[in-house]
Design a protein around this motif. Structure first.
Motif, PDB file in Angstrom:
ATOM      1  N   LEU A 167      31.614   6.305  59.793  1.00 57.31           N
ATOM      2  CA  LEU A 167      30.761   5.134  60.021  1.00 57.31           C
ATOM      3  C   LEU A 167      31.580   3.851  60.065  1.00 57.31           C
ATOM      4  O   LEU A 167      31.334   2.974  60.902  1.00 57.31           O
ATOM      5  CB  LEU A 167      29.702   5.050  58.926  1.00 57.31           C
ATOM      6  N   ALA A 208      28.050  -1.049  59.075  1.00 51.92           N
ATOM      7  CA  ALA A 208      27.406   0.228  59.392  1.00 51.92           C
ATOM      8  C   ALA A 208      27.254   1.133  58.180  1.00 51.92           C
ATOM      9  O   ALA A 208      26.573   2.160  58.246  1.00 51.92           O
ATOM     10  CB  ALA A 208      28.212   0.956  60.479  1.00 51.92           C
ATOM     11  N   THR A 249      25.668   2.099  55.173  1.00 51.58           N
ATOM     12  CA  THR A 249      24.480   1.996  54.320  1.00 51.58           C
ATOM     13  C   THR A 249      24.224   3.356  53.689  1.00 51.58           C
ATOM     14  O   THR A 249      24.704   4.383  54.179  1.00 51.58           O
ATOM     15  CB  THR A 249      23.245   1.581  55.120  1.00 51.58           C
ATOM     16  N   GLY A 303      21.505   5.086  53.647  1.00 51.99           N
ATOM     17  CA  GLY A 303      20.790   5.965  54.570  1.00 51.99           C
ATOM     18  C   GLY A 303      21.697   6.542  55.637  1.00 51.99           C
ATOM     19  O   GLY A 303      21.607   7.733  55.971  1.00 51.99           O
ATOM     20  N   ALA A 304      22.589   5.713  56.186  1.00 53.53           N
ATOM     21  CA  ALA A 304      23.482   6.188  57.239  1.00 53.53           C
ATOM     22  C   ALA A 304      24.462   7.219  56.707  1.00 53.53           C
ATOM     23  O   ALA A 304      24.743   8.235  57.362  1.00 53.53           O
ATOM     24  CB  ALA A 304      24.243   5.007  57.849  1.00 53.53           C
ATOM     25  N   VAL A 305      24.988   6.986  55.510  1.00 50.23           N
ATOM     26  CA  VAL A 305      25.926   7.945  54.910  1.00 50.23           C
ATOM     27  C   VAL A 305      25.224   9.267  54.636  1.00 50.23           C
ATOM     28  O   VAL A 305      25.751  10.348  54.950  1.00 50.23           O
ATOM     29  CB  VAL A 305      26.529   7.381  53.608  1.00 50.23           C
ATOM     30  N   ALA A 322      22.532  10.509  56.055  1.00 50.39           N
ATOM     31  CA  ALA A 322      22.197  11.194  57.313  1.00 50.39           C
ATOM     32  C   ALA A 322      23.430  11.829  57.930  1.00 50.39           C
ATOM     33  O   ALA A 322      23.385  12.973  58.403  1.00 50.39           O
ATOM     34  CB  ALA A 322      21.567  10.197  58.288  1.00 50.39           C
ATOM     35  N   ARG A 323      24.559  11.101  57.932  1.00 52.60           N
ATOM     36  CA  ARG A 323      25.778  11.634  58.536  1.00 52.60           C
ATOM     37  C   ARG A 323      26.298  12.845  57.754  1.00 52.60           C
ATOM     38  O   ARG A 323      26.807  13.798  58.344  1.00 52.60           O
ATOM     39  CB  ARG A 323      26.839  10.529  58.587  1.00 52.60           C
ATOM     40  N   ARG A 373      19.016  11.215  50.877  1.00 52.09           N
ATOM     41  CA  ARG A 373      19.462   9.864  50.532  1.00 52.09           C
ATOM     42  C   ARG A 373      19.518   9.659  49.023  1.00 52.09           C
ATOM     43  O   ARG A 373      20.469   9.065  48.501  1.00 52.09           O
ATOM     44  CB  ARG A 373      18.522   8.831  51.162  1.00 52.09           C
TER      45      ARG A 373
END
Length: 198
Positions: free
Chosen positions: A27, A35, A37, A39-41, A43-44, A49
């Motif tokens: 990210l 980038a 966050t 949530g992003a971590v 999901a990746r 979460r």
């Protein structure tokens, strides 16, 4: 008890943390610190979460883990390079070369930039302390040499390393920079313990 995907809970935890750090690195490389966050971590990495906080307390902590990820291997490589030599001057040159080789592995530049621009003050202090522990390996060698100004000698040699790492980060050839830095180190230390060339 949650299902684990490794031979032990400890291994499972280490694997999950590595997945989260991998995800954070991806990210950061794609979109910078903005980038990154929770949530992003999550999901990746393919993790719920609310589960990611079992592995770190905040996104700031995750940033610190990214920045410091390579420190253990880096320090180990430097220590091994020093141990492979038999004279203090050769050990000092090995310290310089090993640091440059580690920097040339390709991720130092962006990790250093992340450390300067995105870490909290307390995290930056912890990173600084890791650097100090690395510099102590050089200080031990310089003390063996009996230099009249050991602290100044360490500071100058470390300045050579830091300047050459910046050149490598900017794209200079490792072999060229390393040869220059090793030669400068030997000259600075008045290399009386190395074999003389005919």
């Amino acid at each position: 008890m949650p299902k684990i995907e490794a031979g032990s809970v400890r291994e499972h935890r280490a694997q999950r943390l590595a997945q989260l750090i991998d995800a954070a690195e991806e990210l950061l490389e794609e979109g910078g610190a903005e980038a990154l966050t929770a949530g992003a971590v999550a999901a990746r990495a393919g993790i719920a979460r609310n589960s990611i906080y079992r592995y770190f307390n905040s996104i700031d902590d995750l940033l610190e883990l990214v920045v410091t990820r390579e420190f253990p291997a880096w320090i180990d490589a430097v220590e091994q390079a020093i141990a492979a030599e038999t004279t203090p001057t050769a050990q000092a040159a090995a310290y310089v070369r090993a640091n440059l080789e580690q920097a040339a592995r390709g991720t130092h530049g962006w990790r250093a930039a992340l450390s300067r621009g995105s870490l909290s003050p307390s995290a930056r202090e912890r990173v600084r302390n890791l650097h100090v522990s690395l510099h102590e390996a050089l200080a031990r060698v310089v003390r063996e040499l009996g230099q009249p100004q050991p602290e100044l000698t360490v500071a100058v040699l470390q300045a050579v390393v830091d300047a050459c790492i910046r050149r490598i980060d900017q794209g200079d050839d490792l072999a060229t920079v390393s040869d220059f830095a090793s030669g400068a180190t030997r000259r600075l230390l008045a290399d009386d313990d190395s074999p003389k060339r005919p």
